[in-house]
Structure formats: C-alpha cells, structure tokens
Design an enzyme around this catalytic site. Structure first.
Site, PDB file in Angstrom:
ATOM      1  CD  GLU A  27      -5.772  -3.578  -5.496  1.00 31.06           C
ATOM      2  OE1 GLU A  27      -6.106  -2.966  -6.526  1.00 31.06           O
ATOM      3  OE2 GLU A  27      -5.959  -4.795  -5.332  1.00 31.06           O
ATOM      4  CD  GLU A  47      -7.197  -8.911  -1.406  1.00 29.74           C
ATOM      5  OE1 GLU A  47      -7.125  -9.203  -2.620  1.00 29.74           O
ATOM      6  OE2 GLU A  47      -7.481  -7.762  -1.001  1.00 29.74           O
TER       7      GLU A  47
END
Length: 656
Positions: free
Chosen positions: A338, A445
């Site tokens: 991220e 994910e």
C-alpha cells in the site's frame, strides 16, 4: 482421506440402497433456501460446554487472586445473584484487579467465550471495565484485551469476550481492570464456555482441485491451524498467507527483540501439509511499531540524512532477520504494501517511510529481500488497483523500479470488492495494464462484501445479497481463469465468515465476505466457483453422488472403483465423468467406460451399454492406475473433485 480397506473387504462397492439413503439425506441438506438464516435451521452439530463457573457461593474466591496490592473479599453486598459476590477494593492502579489462572483448562485451537457481571462501588464515577488476558510464552509476557464495557455504580453490566488459544503457554490468566480510574468494583457469575466447531463438510469438492489453473490460498490466523478449521484450510487450499503473524509489530515489537511465536507454528503447519506460503508483509505504513520512526535520541524522526540512514538500516536488519529465518520455506513475499496514493501528484503515499527516505525504502526492501531469498518471488501489493488513477500510479512506479534493476517480480492486487463493484471490464483492465511489464500478477486479498454503501447494516444478511455475492465471485473467477497464464496465485482474505477484517467498524456491522459461513459450511459463493454448471442456490447442480474407493495397491500402482449415483430427477442418457489425478498418477487400464483423455485431468465417457442412468440409479466403473516415482505401498491421492457432464458432484463422505 478414506482409510484403505482390509484385503478381505477390498471388493466392497457402494450398494444402491446405501446410495439412495445417502442422497436422500444430502438432498435435504442442499435444498434451496429462502433466506440467509435458512442454514441455521439445520440441527446443531455441537453444543457449547461450560468449562468454568465462579459464583462465589461457597464463600471463597474460587481461585481468583489479586494482581497487585488491591484487596479481594467474598461479600454478600457484592452479590448479583445468590448470597455472595467478589468485592475488589483498595486499588491504586487501573491494572489492579482479580485474576484467575486458566492455562490448565483452555485447549489450543478451541474458541471460548467469557462472560461475567460487573458493577462499580456506590458513588464511583463511570469507567470502562476491561476483560483481559495475561499470557507468558517462552518467558515473554503479553497482554490482550478480550472485551470492554461502560460500567457505573447503579446497575450490573455484563462484560464479555472471546479467546482462542493458539500456542502453548507457561501462564495464562483472565483479569478485570479499568481504563480510566481506580474505582472499587464487584464481579459475580463468571462463565467460561467452550464453543465446539462442527465437523466440516467432507463430501464437497476441494477448491484446490476445482481450480487447477492457479494455486488457491487463504489468509490465516494462528487459530486456523487447529481442529476442524485446519482440516478446512488444508482440504481446500494449496497455499496460505499469515494474515498478521509476519507483520512488523508481530515479529519485532521492540528494537532487536524478534519473536516468531505466532508465525513458526503456521509455517510448520504449511510444511506438514505440503502447502505453499506467501509472506505478508515486510514494509507497511500500518502495524509498524512507533519505535521504528524514532531517532537516535528517542524523538520522532524528521527528514534528515541521519534519520534516513538510521531508518534504512533498521529496515535492512528487519528484513534480513525475518526473511532469513524462513529461507526457501516462503516462496513469495509481499515486500511493500500500500505505497500508492493516487491523489498525490507523484502518486506516492506520504507515509513516514516515504517522508524520511523517498523511494529508497522500496528499493532497499526489494534489494535486501532478494539478497536473502534469491529464489523467492517478490511482490508489490496494493488495493483498488482496478481504479484507473491508482492503477496508473502503480504501473509507473513498477516500470521505474524495473528500469532501475530493482528485483520486483510481481504485482499484487488485493481485490477487496463488493457485490456490485468492480465490473468485469474494470477488473480486466487491471490485469491487462501490467502484462506489458512482464511481471507475475497475484490476487492477494480477495473478499466480496455484501455491503455497497457505508451506512448499510443488515442484522441478517438477505438471501438476495448472498446470491449477488456468489455471482460476483463467479464473474471474478471466470476472469481469473481466462488470465491464468498471467496470474500466479489467488488468495482469499480469510477462511470463513466468523473471522473477517470487515466486521466491526463505526456501525459495528457484521459482514459475510468469504466462501464459507460462520459454521464453516460452504456458501453459494463457493458453489458458484467450483461448479461449472452452477446457476444459483446452495449446492451442486450436477445431481450426482460419487464414491471413489482404492481397493488394492502395490509398489507403483493401485486399483480403484468408482460408483456414480444419479441424484437428479431426469434420466441421464450419455455421460462423461471427470476428475483430477494426483501428481505423478495416471490411468493405465479402464473398465465399464471409455477413456477420453489421459493426464492429470481424466475424462471417462460411457460404454454405450451403460449410457442411460435413470433417477436414483447408479453405474460402476473401475481402473488400474500407476504412480511415477512410487517405491512403496503408500496410497494414491484420493480425488476430491468430480464432475458429471461438466457439473460438480457431491462425494460420498470419507469414513471416520
């Protein structure tokens, strides 16, 4: 896996009467449901069991002791029910309170609920009471809050929490503390209840066999490698990702203090079950302890050359220790996580990592990880990569790093999505964009929320939402299959709906984003993925039940018999049965059928004279198989995924 029959019974086949009885029961289980609560109508397979109760009615503390200098007394004025309760007075710190040792009654991998009632002494100001756990493992003590509640002097309030032990402890104790002040309080009616997990479904296809195009994985917690959860994990998945056990706060909570208490058992489990491991994650702006961003004087870091050097040194030390510990036991790492903020002109998130080091923390992380694990696949991982602005920012960063020679081997698409978003076109654009870079792509994910707006809350998830979720999963996996040459793995972010990061939040809402429900039962989303003929509902579309039985074995070979029962309402006229063989296995000779395809994926057609299978009737066939490299009498792999005319079949549940 079914145990091998004794030689005297190895000719056993599945009697038709038994098949009919089994399918009658199964048809009841997989009947169409009217709402998401329908599965709750099934009889409970296990009931909660009380393993400890403290009511203080014998006039003693019943094992509760003081944590500090406070006073504990069994007192009639402290009773909620009955004659006695436990009064806690003379407290000088918030952590002081009654403690009860529980390591002798708690089993690893078993979930427990703890319930007690608490009330402050007369005249005390409102405070927050916390139910906590003190745990000592390998000489290191840690503290965990299990539950909290606002409490005052005017009424008894129930304080509850849950706990699943995952490692052997030298000491574990429950205790009650307060968050703000040090008021005297009372407790009564303490219950510790064991919550058994019902047996998983062993008569349904395995995800890993139904999805041969790529490894299918799940994010796991330490609780997932015990009991029925472990069986669900290993049956359906070929890889796993420790969800939190390898993050910085778990592996180096204090500088130079490394701990792998949660990670090591997960890696050992994966090795025992032959599962691949994805390491998550080495660098992230969250779950990084504050000490990492303090300077040599213990003050918050500012962007100076000295602090940049210190921070990069800490990063290198951390990666060398964590990655080096596991070597080739972890084949893929999410190296950085991220790092993109598409709202910035340069597309980079303004984390402390970036503010102090610029892009050098990313370069350093990949370089060091590659030096320590030269054979591992190294991935840059991010969310919302289907959003054009974010996708472009990530693309530009990866292109730059590759041009500089930074060893970035893959791009991870987290894929936290919902039942309506993204569209297939948006997800396809996400995959297409990175193909020119020549890197692997991974779905890292995946989950599908049933909510489409931040203000939605469902006490019970509506059936139409679960149906829409299944169709979104179906669309995404159809897309992933079509891009399987570019996708190295697909990982679902959790094992079942009882443990998902999407629960809670400001509205304290319950989500249901995964393939298995809170009771570890397969949902419509699961069937939408594994069953090529799925058109809706919970259950297979194929109308068939299959029993595969190995009846004999010898070094390098084996004999197997298959019985197929037509559980549907229509007559089958002409059929093709498909399944996947184990690694190195093949069919050498077949009877009562026609071998249409050789290799790992076997397809067997009818033998003309047995082409017609009326409802509730069965056909039997058999084969001789061989295993390359086999040197002993060890058994072949039991297939866990059968299709009849490209529709999924149930399996006859293995014998206990």
């Amino acid at each position: 896996m079914r145990a091998s029959p004794a030689p005297a019974s190895r000719e056993r086949s599945l009697p038709l009467a038994a098949c009919v009885l089994v399918v009658t029961l199964l048809l009841g289980v997989f009947a169409p449901v009217a709402g998401s609560a329908a599965e709750a109508a099934e009889p409970d397979l296990a009931l909660p069991v009380t393993v400890l109760a403290s009511d203080f009615e014998d006039g003693t503390p019943q094992g509760w002791t003081a944590r500090g200098g406070e006073t504990l007394a069994v007192d009639g004025d402290a009773a909620r029910t009955g004659a006695y309760g436990l009064a806690v007075t003379d407290r000088s710190a918030g952590w002081e309170g009654p403690a009860l040792r529980v390591d002798h009654i708690l089993e690893r991998g078993v979930a427990y609920t703890v319930s007690l009632w608490v009330r402050l002494a007369d005249g005390a100001a409102t405070d927050t009471a916390r139910l906590s756990l003190e745990r000592r493992v390998d000489g290191t003590t840690s503290y965990h809050t299990l539950g909290s509640v606002t409490v005052g002097p005017d009424a008894w309030v129930e304080l509850t929490g849950t706990h699943t032990p995952t490692v052997a402890t030298e000491y574990s104790a429950l205790y009650i503390e307060t968050a703000a002040g040090t008021p005297s309080f009372r407790i009564d009616d303490v219950l510790v209840t064991r919550i058994p997990v019902p047996p998983i479904q062993r008569d349904i296809p395995a995800l890993r066999d139904a999805l041969p195009e790529f490894p299918i994985g799940a994010a796991v917690s330490p609780a997932d490698i015990h009991g029925e959860r472990a069986e669900l994990l290993a049956r359906h998945h070929s890889s796993l990702t420790p969800g939190n056990a390898l993050k910085w706060d778990a592996t180096q909570p204090a500088e130079g203090v490394f701990r792998f208490t949660d990670a090591d058992p997960i890696l050992d489990f994966a090795a025992e079950r032959g599962m691949a491991v994805r390491g998550h994650t080495l660098v992230w702006h969250e779950q990084t302890p504050p000490w990492v961003f303090t300077d040599a004087d213990g003050e918050p870091m500012t962007p100076t050359p000295e602090n940049k050097t210190l921070l990069l040194e800490r990063l290198e030390t951390h990666i060398r220790e964590v990655v080096g510990r596991y070597g080739d036991r972890i084949g893929t790492w999410d190296v950085v996580n991220e790092v993109i903020d598409e709202n910035r002109p340069d597309g980079m998130r303004r984390s402390p990592w970036y503010e102090i080091t610029g892009l050098d923390y990313i370069r350093t992380a990949f370089r060091v990880a590659h030096e320590v694990a030269p054979d591992a696949r190294l991935v840059i991982n991010d969310y919302n990569t289907n959003v054009p602005a974010k996708r472009e920012a990530l693309y530009e960063l990866v292109a730059l790093l590759l041009e500089e020679g930074v060893p970035v081997h893959g791009v991870g698409h987290q894929t936290h999505i919902n039942i309506e978003w993204p569209s297939v076109a948006e997800a396809r654009a996400m995959l297409e964009r990175f193909i020119p870079l020549g890197v692997d792509q991974e779905i890292t994910e995946l989950d599908v929320s049933v909510y489409t707006a931040a203000d939605q809350v469902f006490p019970v998830v509506p059936a139409e939402r679960l149906e829409a979720q299944a169709r979104q999963y179906r669309r995404m996996f159809d897309l992933f299959r079509s891009y399987s040459e570019h996708i190295a793995s697909v990982t679902v972010w959790g094992l079942a709906d009882d443990d998902t990061w999407l629960d809670g939040g400001p509205l304290d809402r319950k989500d249901a984003p995964l393939l298995f429900d809170e009771r570890l039962r397969a949902k419509a989303a699961y069937w939408a993925i594994v069953d090529p003929g799925w058109e809706g509902g919970i259950g297979p579309s194929g109308g068939c039940l299959v029993d595969h039985l190995v009846t004999d074995r010898w070094p390098g070979g084996f004999r197997a018999e298959i019985t197929v029962l037509n559980t549907g309402s229509r007559t089958i006229d002409g059929w093709a049965l498909g399944w996947t063989m184990g690694r190195g296995e093949r069919v050498d000779h077949l009877w009562n059928g026609t071998l249409a395809h050789r290799g790992p994926r076997v397809t067997v057609g009818d033998a003309s004279w047995n082409a017609v299978i009326p409802p509730r009737a069965s056909v039997s066939l058999g084969y001789l198989g061989s295993r390359s490299g086999a040197s002993g009498n060890g058994g072949p792999a039991e297939p866990t995924f059968f299709t009849l005319d490209d529709r999924a079949c149930l399996l006859l549940a293995p014998e206990a």
